[in-house]
Each structure stands twice: as structure tokens, then as C-alpha cells.
Design a protein around this motif. Structure first.
Motif, short mmCIF file in Angstrom:
data_model
loop_
_atom_site.label_atom_id
_atom_site.label_comp_id
_atom_site.label_asym_id
_atom_site.label_seq_id
_atom_site.Cartn_x
_atom_site.Cartn_y
_atom_site.Cartn_z
N THR A 195 9.98 0.96 1.25
CA THR A 195 11.41 0.98 1.57
C THR A 195 12.21 0.87 0.28
O THR A 195 11.87 0.10 -0.60
CB THR A 195 11.76 -0.20 2.51
OG1 THR A 195 11.00 -0.08 3.69
CG2 THR A 195 13.23 -0.20 2.85
N VAL A 196 13.29 1.65 0.20
CA VAL A 196 14.14 1.61 -0.98
C VAL A 196 15.61 1.66 -0.55
O VAL A 196 15.94 2.29 0.46
CB VAL A 196 13.81 2.76 -1.96
CG1 VAL A 196 14.18 4.11 -1.38
CG2 VAL A 196 14.49 2.56 -3.31
N GLY A 197 16.46 0.94 -1.27
CA GLY A 197 17.91 0.99 -1.10
C GLY A 197 18.54 1.20 -2.47
O GLY A 197 18.18 0.51 -3.42
N CYS A 198 19.45 2.15 -2.58
CA CYS A 198 20.00 2.51 -3.88
C CYS A 198 21.52 2.56 -3.84
O CYS A 198 22.11 2.99 -2.85
CB CYS A 198 19.48 3.88 -4.30
SG CYS A 198 17.69 4.02 -4.20
N GLU A 199 22.14 2.17 -4.96
CA GLU A 199 23.59 2.17 -5.12
C GLU A 199 23.96 3.15 -6.22
O GLU A 199 23.31 3.19 -7.26
CB GLU A 199 24.05 0.76 -5.49
CG GLU A 199 25.53 0.64 -5.80
CD GLU A 199 25.90 -0.77 -6.20
OE1 GLU A 199 26.64 -1.41 -5.45
OE2 GLU A 199 25.43 -1.23 -7.27
N GLY B 37 19.22 5.23 1.01
CA GLY B 37 18.00 4.45 1.15
C GLY B 37 17.00 5.22 1.99
O GLY B 37 17.31 6.29 2.51
N GLY B 38 15.83 4.66 2.12
CA GLY B 38 14.84 5.34 2.94
C GLY B 38 13.52 4.62 3.03
O GLY B 38 13.31 3.57 2.41
N ASN B 39 12.65 5.18 3.85
CA ASN B 39 11.31 4.66 4.09
C ASN B 39 10.31 5.79 3.97
O ASN B 39 10.61 6.93 4.35
CB ASN B 39 11.21 4.08 5.50
CG ASN B 39 12.11 2.89 5.72
OD1 ASN B 39 11.85 1.82 5.21
ND2 ASN B 39 13.18 3.09 6.46
N ALA B 40 9.14 5.48 3.48
CA ALA B 40 8.05 6.45 3.43
C ALA B 40 6.76 5.76 3.84
O ALA B 40 6.43 4.69 3.34
CB ALA B 40 7.91 7.04 2.03
N PHE B 41 6.05 6.37 4.78
CA PHE B 41 4.75 5.88 5.20
C PHE B 41 3.69 6.60 4.37
O PHE B 41 3.72 7.83 4.25
CB PHE B 41 4.54 6.16 6.69
CG PHE B 41 3.18 5.80 7.18
CD1 PHE B 41 2.87 4.49 7.48
CD2 PHE B 41 2.20 6.77 7.33
CE1 PHE B 41 1.60 4.15 7.93
CE2 PHE B 41 0.93 6.43 7.77
CZ PHE B 41 0.63 5.12 8.08
N PHE B 42 2.78 5.83 3.77
CA PHE B 42 1.74 6.44 2.94
C PHE B 42 0.49 5.57 2.95
O PHE B 42 0.51 4.44 3.43
CB PHE B 42 2.24 6.67 1.51
CG PHE B 42 2.43 5.39 0.72
CD1 PHE B 42 1.46 4.98 -0.19
CD2 PHE B 42 3.57 4.62 0.88
CE1 PHE B 42 1.64 3.80 -0.91
CE2 PHE B 42 3.74 3.45 0.16
CZ PHE B 42 2.77 3.04 -0.74
#
Length: 180
Positions: free
Chosen positions: A141-145, A125-130
Motif C-alpha cells: 500500500t502506498v499514499g503519496c502527496e 495512492g494504491g494497493n498492489a497484490f504480489f
């Protein structure tokens, strides 16, 4: 004579009681053992699958907590945290089920959850400021399986601070699906 016949017939019927010392035949026991074996063969894989799902819930929860803490850290400190201790969540970097790795700093941050055994799925998962098209500050924000179970390192999702849309800023990597 007729009544004597009736009495003898009743005595015959009463004398035909089953002997209480009789047991089960070998065939009856084999049938029962086979039925129990078939039921166990059906139930065991389902049970093992459910235990793996329960263990995977740990990774989903940890990933979500880290992503939320990263967003809060970015709003407070103008950058993402580079490690778990900076977030001060009190979460371990390794458990019996998963090993967690955080990368971050600046405008992007990622977390990967590597499974301890091959029966469980990996997560990232992760976060990006834009800045969006209207120059508004946004944290994606994203979470992946992982699509398949396995204990290889899942890597990090696609994160970009130069994007102008949520989908472009944070997306799951190949062979991964968004967590619902």
C-alpha cells in the motif's frame, strides 16, 4: 517668603494637569495603523497556509480509508474494487475540496484525489497484490502527496503485481512524495 514660593510652585504644578479633551496626534494614529498593517501582512499568509493544510487532511484521511478498505476487499473477494460504491464506505466521490477517482480490479487498485483549487496539493495512492521472494502473498500500500500545490489530476502511483518487493509493487509517481 519662602513658604509663599513653595505654595505658588505647588499651585503651578497642580495647574499643569493634562487636559482630558486632548486626543491622539495624526502621526501617532498613522504609526499604529502601519504597525497593524505589518502584523496583518505577516499573519495572513500563515493563516491561509494552515487552512489549506486542514483541507488537505481530508484527502489524506479519505485516501487512507480507501486503501485500507481495498486491502480488506482483496482479502475477502480475491480482487480489488473498481469504484467507491463497491467498497461501501459511505464516502462521497466529490467534496468541496477534492474529487476522488478509484481505478481497480484484479491485483492492483489506485485512488487519486484531485484538489478543487490550486492552493491545495493533490494526492494519489494504491494497493498492489504480489508474491514476494518467498512466494508469500503480500499487499503493498502506498499514499503519496504532490510536491507542489495545484489542481491538475494527480494520476495514479506506480503499481505492479509482478514485483517481488514492496518498493517495486507500489511507489509514488514523479513529483510526489510518500505521505507520512
Amino acid at each position: 517668603m519662602k513658604s509663599e514660593l513653595k505654595v505658588k510652585y505647588l499651585q503651578f504644578l497642580l495647574g499643569k494637569k493634562k487636559d482630558s479633551n486632548e486626543g491622539f496626534t495624526l502621526i501617532e494614529l498613522l504609526v499604529v495603523v502601519i504597525i497593524i498593517g505589518v502584523l496583518a501582512a505577516i499573519a495572513l499568509p500563515n493563516f491561509l497556509n494552515q487552512t489549506a493544510k486542514a483541507k488537505q487532511a481530508e484527502a489524506k484521511t479519505t485516501m487512507s480509508q480507501v486503501n485500507n478498505a481495498q486491502a480488506l476487499h482483496r482479502n475477502t473477494n480475491n480482487d480489488f474494487a473498481g469504484d467507491m460504491s463497491t467498497l461501501a464506505l459511505g464516502l462521497p466521490v466529490a467534496t468541496a475540496n477534492y474529487t476522488y477517482t478509484i481505478s481497480g480490479g484484479g491485483d492492483t487498485a489506485g485512488i487519486e484525489a484531485q484538489a478543487a483549487n490550486s492552493a491545495m496539493k493533490g494526492y494519489h495512492g494504491g494497493n498492489a497484490f504480489f508474491k514476494d521472494g518467498n512466494s508469500n502473498s503480500v499487499i503493498a500500500t502506498v499514499g503519496c502527496e504532490a510536491d507542489q500545490a495545484g489542481n491538475s489530476a494527480p494520476g495514479y502511483p506506480s503499481l505492479s503485481s509482478a514485483a517481488t518487493t514492496l518498493a517495486g509493487a507500489a511507489a509514488c509517481g514523479s513529483n510526489f512524495s510518500p505521505v507520512k
